[in-house]
Design a protein around this motif. Sequence first.
Motif, PDB file in Angstrom:
ATOM      1  N   PHE A  31       7.341   7.025 -16.696  1.00 42.33           N
ATOM      2  CA  PHE A  31       8.142   6.689 -15.519  1.00 42.33           C
ATOM      3  C   PHE A  31       7.201   6.594 -14.325  1.00 42.33           C
ATOM      4  O   PHE A  31       6.284   7.409 -14.176  1.00 42.33           O
ATOM      5  N   TYR A  32       7.428   5.584 -13.472  1.00 41.31           N
ATOM      6  CA  TYR A  32       6.560   5.404 -12.312  1.00 41.31           C
ATOM      7  C   TYR A  32       7.403   5.040 -11.092  1.00 41.31           C
ATOM      8  O   TYR A  32       8.450   4.401 -11.202  1.00 41.31           O
ATOM      9  N   ALA A  33       6.921   5.474  -9.921  1.00 45.10           N
ATOM     10  CA  ALA A  33       7.613   5.208  -8.658  1.00 45.10           C
ATOM     11  C   ALA A  33       6.660   5.510  -7.514  1.00 45.10           C
ATOM     12  O   ALA A  33       5.649   6.209  -7.682  1.00 45.10           O
ATOM     13  N   PHE A  34       6.965   4.958  -6.341  1.00 43.76           N
ATOM     14  CA  PHE A  34       6.228   5.325  -5.125  1.00 43.76           C
ATOM     15  C   PHE A  34       6.766   6.660  -4.618  1.00 43.76           C
ATOM     16  O   PHE A  34       7.977   6.924  -4.687  1.00 43.76           O
ATOM     17  N   GLU A  35       5.862   7.490  -4.088  1.00 41.60           N
ATOM     18  CA  GLU A  35       6.298   8.772  -3.530  1.00 41.60           C
ATOM     19  C   GLU A  35       7.159   8.564  -2.293  1.00 41.60           C
ATOM     20  O   GLU A  35       8.152   9.257  -2.086  1.00 41.60           O
ATOM     21  N   LYS A  86       0.849  -1.196   0.000  1.00 43.23           N
ATOM     22  CA  LYS A  86       0.000   0.000   0.000  1.00 43.23           C
ATOM     23  C   LYS A  86       0.881   1.242   0.000  1.00 43.23           C
ATOM     24  O   LYS A  86       1.814   1.355   0.787  1.00 43.23           O
ATOM     25  N   GLY A  87       0.578   2.164  -0.913  1.00 40.75           N
ATOM     26  CA  GLY A  87       1.344   3.402  -1.000  1.00 40.75           C
ATOM     27  C   GLY A  87       0.733   4.326  -2.039  1.00 40.75           C
ATOM     28  O   GLY A  87      -0.372   4.098  -2.541  1.00 40.75           O
ATOM     29  N   ASP A  88       1.473   5.362  -2.396  1.00 41.26           N
ATOM     30  CA  ASP A  88       1.026   6.349  -3.386  1.00 41.26           C
ATOM     31  C   ASP A  88       2.019   6.382  -4.533  1.00 41.26           C
ATOM     32  O   ASP A  88       3.228   6.556  -4.320  1.00 41.26           O
ATOM     33  N   LEU A  89       1.495   6.217  -5.751  1.00 42.94           N
ATOM     34  CA  LEU A  89       2.317   6.205  -6.949  1.00 42.94           C
ATOM     35  C   LEU A  89       2.328   7.568  -7.626  1.00 42.94           C
ATOM     36  O   LEU A  89       1.365   8.331  -7.537  1.00 42.94           O
ATOM     37  N   VAL A  90       3.441   7.848  -8.318  1.00 45.89           N
ATOM     38  CA  VAL A  90       3.501   8.978  -9.233  1.00 45.89           C
ATOM     39  C   VAL A  90       3.853   8.438 -10.615  1.00 45.89           C
ATOM     40  O   VAL A  90       4.697   7.549 -10.749  1.00 45.89           O
TER      41      VAL A  90
END
Length: 748
Positions: A151-155, A136-140
């Motif tokens: 491009f994608y990563a967790f904040e 569980k987290g927030d993606l950008v």
Amino acid sequence: MSLVEDVNKKWKQVVLSTSPMTPLEHCEWLKKLLIEVWPNYMNPKFSKRFAAIVEKRVKHRKSRLIERVELKEFSLGSCPPNLGLNGTHWSTSGDQKIMHISFDWNTNEVSILLLAKLAKPLVGTARIVINSLHIKGDLVLMPVLNGKVIFYAFETTPEVRIGVAFGRGGKQTLSATELPGVSSWLVKLFTDTLDKTMVEPRRQCYSLPSVNLRKKAVGGILFVTVTSASILTGSNMKGSSSGRQGSSLMDATLEENNENKVLQTFIEVELGELTRRTYASPGSSPRWDTTFNMVLHGDTGNLKFHLYKSSPICVKYDFLTSSEIKLKYVDDDSTIFWAVGHGSSVLVKHAERIGEEVEMVVPFEGFNFGELRVKLVLKEWQFSDGSCKSNNSMCIASRQSLIGSPNFQSRTGRKVTITVMEGKDLSEKDKFGKCDSYVKLQYGRVLYRTSMIPHVLNPVWGQKFEFDELEGGEYLKLRCYCEYNFGDDNIGSARVNLEGLIEGSTRDVWIPLEEVESGELRLQIAVRNDDSQVSMVGTENGSIKLVIIEGKDLIAADIRGTSNPYVKVLYGKLKKKTKVIYKTLNPYWNQAFEFPDNSSPLVLHVKDHNALLPTLSIGNCVVEYQGLMPNQTADKWIPLQGVKRGEIHIQITRVPELQKKSSLDPKNSSSKGNQIYSQIRQTMAKVRASISDGDVEGVSLALSEIKSLEEVQDEYILQLEIENMLLQNKTGELSQEMFASSQAPSNN
């Protein structure tokens, strides 16, 4: 209705262009789309990508209760993650548009199997099964290049929970308490893996090419030019810290600069296990303009550039900072390069063609304005089908870098010829800046080594080796050594995959050595059908007759200015020697040798015989005979390699089979066996006589003769075995012909 849609479209354009944050938008459509495409498309792709990452990390970061662990299965299951449960919104950072979306993945359908060998005091193996996963987290998400790449990563580091089951051999189920700490180890492993691979500013790249050529890249050749660095001044270093050393080293560097001492820096380039370094350049804006030939293992790469401070009065190099550039193969045969810019912005370059040069300026970590300028050229991509794509045309790959080798080693029926031509810029090992180098080659279970070339960093071997081609992606392992009296030092290694070769073509390639700062090996690689060359004995190919006549102007091996030279002959796996000629630099041997004509490499090693000390090499050479016609004789002087001077005079003749006396004659075989036995008895009598007389040199010479006779005996036994096999084959053929004729219908 169209008017409303047009207004909404313009409103969104205005908001995205002027507002740093857009209102929340619902994205049920994204969830529905993900359900459709996840099982058959995204799950296999993501499972494969993250399996490679987890497999590498799980072997390097083991639990204390586990001695060895192996990843056996990795599947993320058919249940996709939930994206945007609370909606999504966009923000801007400079010119970059960023999508923010929540990520919640709670699934019981994952299947990750680890097989672990337990460490003491535990005994045996254990199966570790991860059967549930909650992240569980927030993606950008950051679209670039007009949406061709995301491009994608967790904040921030996401929350991770996993469910673990234990068992032995797949039968007995164990409770988690029987392997205490393993569950927490796995949670930490997964969390650290995510943190180091896809938590801001570390980003994953997802490409969306307009054309998919459906090829799997398995390796490549990359040219990296380290051009310069800019504004490496005290004001930029102040208050910063590196990822390895902390701010104290920076402060010390500052003090030196303030005392007007010239800062000398160099860059170490790292790609996997391959490292190269520039020379040290002075000043706060150093310039190097140094190009390196690097090898990629796989379809992605992570280039690291480490900046070091060099001091002429200090042996130790001080690490200052570093920067990274990542690259990835795109399915339309293009290449994406990206890095983290100032303020965590995205720096991205797209090389649409192979061979296209890309220039990037990337900031150093911990520096406010310090930057590194590099040029990158992807020279070649290599694919799983054995083909490769260079900037000129499609080709057949002679080198693909795979991580592992298969458990089975089935032969294809072809022969692979590897010619180790030369080396370049090998590592210096002795106090004179030279190296006595040789190369070991291993393909499957077959191991060869070249001759040793003394006192040079750019040796020339020109030696050929032949292997049975193996199926399943088996790669050739090369390891270069520097020879010493008390043990040999490794000065680099490399891996070469021999899949995809075609008959009639020879590839000439330079292979950079890994695990060292410099060094390359030049190879020539060819392949032929095994049945294109007939067997060693009793065939129409006949034999090769070699006469070693004399040597001239050899180097002196002892303090008296003379040598005791003899020649060791290597023909494929066969070995023979000439007699020793004592105390001369111009020996005369005039000895003849005969070998079965199977196109094996023919190498001559001239050595100095010493009764007490190990033999010393005084040069070597390769005898080229493949172009000779039947009954043609070549008479030539061949310069010796690896030494300053010296030549050897030989005659070589290709003798056709029809002119040879049949080796299958029992009388001939019997007389040859008796002759070898008689020679061994006579030599043993010499040994006993020399021992009685106290003649140390005579004993040494006689023992050398016995060793040569043993090699002749082994060669003779091998010949008898081959002749026996040929006789059995011929007998079988005759039996089949007789049986076929007896079964033929009679004309009467």
